[in-house]
Design a protein around this motif. Structure first.
Motif, PDB file in Angstrom:
ATOM      1  N   SER A 322      48.295  38.543  31.272  1.00  0.00           N
ATOM      2  CA  SER A 322      46.596  39.130  32.095  1.00  0.00           C
ATOM      3  C   SER A 322      46.441  37.412  31.503  1.00  0.00           C
ATOM      4  O   SER A 322      45.772  37.087  30.642  1.00  0.00           O
ATOM      5  N   GLY A 324      41.823  36.399  33.501  1.00  0.00           N
ATOM      6  CA  GLY A 324      40.628  36.542  34.707  1.00  0.00           C
ATOM      7  C   GLY A 324      40.408  34.957  35.208  1.00  0.00           C
ATOM      8  O   GLY A 324      40.819  33.590  35.044  1.00  0.00           O
ATOM      9  N   ASN A 364      34.656  38.735  37.873  1.00  0.00           N
ATOM     10  CA  ASN A 364      35.954  38.631  37.343  1.00  0.00           C
ATOM     11  C   ASN A 364      37.111  39.362  38.125  1.00  0.00           C
ATOM     12  O   ASN A 364      36.508  40.535  38.216  1.00  0.00           O
ATOM     13  N   SER A 366      40.871  40.041  37.098  1.00  0.00           N
ATOM     14  CA  SER A 366      42.109  40.501  35.920  1.00  0.00           C
ATOM     15  C   SER A 366      43.167  40.445  36.508  1.00  0.00           C
ATOM     16  O   SER A 366      43.464  41.703  37.420  1.00  0.00           O
ATOM     17  N   ARG A 368      48.054  40.776  36.474  1.00  0.00           N
ATOM     18  CA  ARG A 368      48.687  40.773  35.097  1.00  0.00           C
ATOM     19  C   ARG A 368      49.699  39.942  36.595  1.00  0.00           C
ATOM     20  O   ARG A 368      49.879  40.073  37.578  1.00  0.00           O
TER      21      ARG A 368
END
Length: 485
Positions: A322, A324, A364, A366, A368
């Motif tokens: 992941s 950000g 932000n 995230s 993945r």
């Protein structure tokens, strides 16, 4: 009348008196005769000697003309005493029906037996037993010598049986070896696990050997010992199983693992929180070379009861990470990350990689990323590092093009730069490159080859490796399939 009655009464009294006098005279005469004969009886008793202790009482009936002569009685008794072998130098003498016994023996009962034997012989009047009983001393080794001689005689008599037993044992041993080899060769196509083949082969040979031993003992007339051995074999197995429970459990687990082959030589596995490359499987432990270069021996029972994660069984494995990104450029960041995954040489096209939004906060987002690699050829740690670096470089490069200067970045209410937004100067100073693998990451291949080279000189217990390599397993499966067809 009265005068006559008085005369009759007097006559009766005189008669009674005469009878009493005659009775008294008889008693006195008898007493005097007894006194006169008593000394003569005593003198006669003194004159007759008492029978000795070793002389039997005379026969109740003595024949004037006996049927058996003295020499016949003597010959018969002497032959019987010699045949009995109970006496030393036995001698028999017979005179007028009186038997005189001489010799030596070590038991009192033997002397009494000889006396009874002579006494019960026909036409024997009396027996004079002069047999001497000689008791052996504590340091007499005669009985021991006699026992040894008897053992020697028994051994000589048993030589034919011993020779026959040795021949049967030799044939049984040869048959056991032949059966073991035949089973070992015959099970090569049926049973793939080498340890299981060896166990079956040795059990068959051992059964043949036990049967030969049983036949040998039966020939030697040792049936009870043969049954004891057969019963003791099962009892010994039970005792050993209880006494060496852990060892037996590991051995049985090694048989099951060698049959199932859940991993092969060189497979990357994780067992009981231990990750490493499998090197050997013995009858007690499985040897694993960990990714940090250590050798770990795991008991087979623990492996069989634990969860086994084999990263090499299926070549393709999925890796994720992941990162950000700013909320203002989610679509662009996803596309840049997808471009990196699509063009990376270690990332597989099928299954297709994906970049998904994982979580969102005020500043932000995230992302993945999920992608697949060939775990047998590449190290997922190295590939993950390379992909993360390239994705981060691509996202920062796009941010640098869309943000011309530090002042164009929108600060938050406190005057700070938004997280994830980097200026062009910071990007240029970071020294990031677009290379697939940097010098720090090295090549992207797996460490299995390096670890295999490192463990070549490792010390092992010398036991046979019960594992197959992946190539051997594939070849064995092909042979089995061809044999079945």
């Amino acid at each position: 009348m009265h005068e006559r009655r008085r005369i009759m009464t007097r006559m009766n009294l005189l008669t009674l008196l005469a009878f009493a006098l005659s009775l008294a005279t008889s008693i006195v005469s008898a007493a005097q005769l007894a006194d006169a004969t008593a000394p003569a009886t005593q003198d006669a008793a003194k004159a007759t000697p008492a029978a000795p202790h070793n002389t039997s009482p005379p026969a109740t009936k003595v024949d004037v003309a006996p049927l058996a002569r003295d020499d016949e009685i003597q010959t018969r008794l002497l032959r019987i005493l010699r045949v009995a072998e109970l006496f030393e130098n036995p001698q028999v003498t017979v005179k007028d029906g009186v038997v005189f016994l001489d010799g030596r023996t070590s038991v009192d009962a033997n002397k009494d037996w000889a006396g009874d034997l002579a006494r019960n012989t026909e036409d024997v009047v009396a027996v004079v037993n002069h047999i001497e009983v000689v008791h052996t001393s504590l340091w007499d080794f005669g009985p021991a010598v006699d026992s040894l001689k008897q053992m020697e005689v028994n051994l000589v008599r048993s030589l034919p049986l011993i020779a026959c037993g040795v021949a049967i044992l030799g044939l049984s041993f040869a048959a056991a070896v032949a059966v073991t080899r035949w089973l070992r060769h015959g099970l090569e196509r049926k049973v793939q696990a080498p340890l299981l083949r060896e166990v079956f082969a040795r059990c068959g040979g051992f059964l043949v050997l036990v049967i030969g031993l049983y036949v040998t003992l039966r020939i030697a007339n040792l049936t009870h010992l043969a049954l004891t051995i057969l019963g003791g074999t099962g009892l010994l197995g039970l005792v050993l199983g209880i006494a060496f429970g852990n060892i037996t459990e590991n051995f049985l687990a090694s048989i099951l693992l060698s049959m199932q082959q859940p991993f092969h030589i060189g497979d990357l596995v994780q067992i009981a929180d231990i990750m490493g490359y499998v090197q050997r499987l013995t009858t007690r432990t499985t040897i694993v070379a960990t990714v940090d270069g250590n050798e770990v021996q795991i008991p087979n029972a623990t492996i069989y009861k634990s969860v086994i994660r084999n990263f090499s069984t299926i070549p393709n494995c999925r890796v994720d990470f992941s990162i950000g990104v700013p909320r203002v450029d989610v679509d662009g960041a996803q596309q840049r990350a997808m471009d990196v995954l699509t063009h990376h040489p270690a990332v597989l096209a099928e299954p297709e990689p994906t970049v998904l939004v994982d979580s969102v906060n005020d500043a932000n987002v995230s992302l993945r990323s999920y992608f697949w690699i060939n775990g047998r050829e590449n190290s997922w740690l190295k590939v993950r590092s390379s992909v993360m670096r390239l994705v981060m470089h691509a996202i920062d490069e796009r941010a640098a093009r869309t943000t011309p200067s530090e002042s164009t970045a929108k600060p938050d209410l406190h005057g700070k730069q938004p997280p994830g937004a980097r200026s062009s100067r910071e990007h240029s100073e970071s020294g990031s490159t677009g290379a697939v693998a940097t010098k720090a990451e090295g090549n992207l291949s797996t460490e299995a080859t390096e670890i295999k080279e490192q463990v070549k000189d490792a010390r092992h217990d010398g036991g046979e490796n019960l594992l197959l390599s992946a190539a051997d397993d594939r070849n064995g499966s092909a042979r089995h399939t061809a044999g079945d067809d």
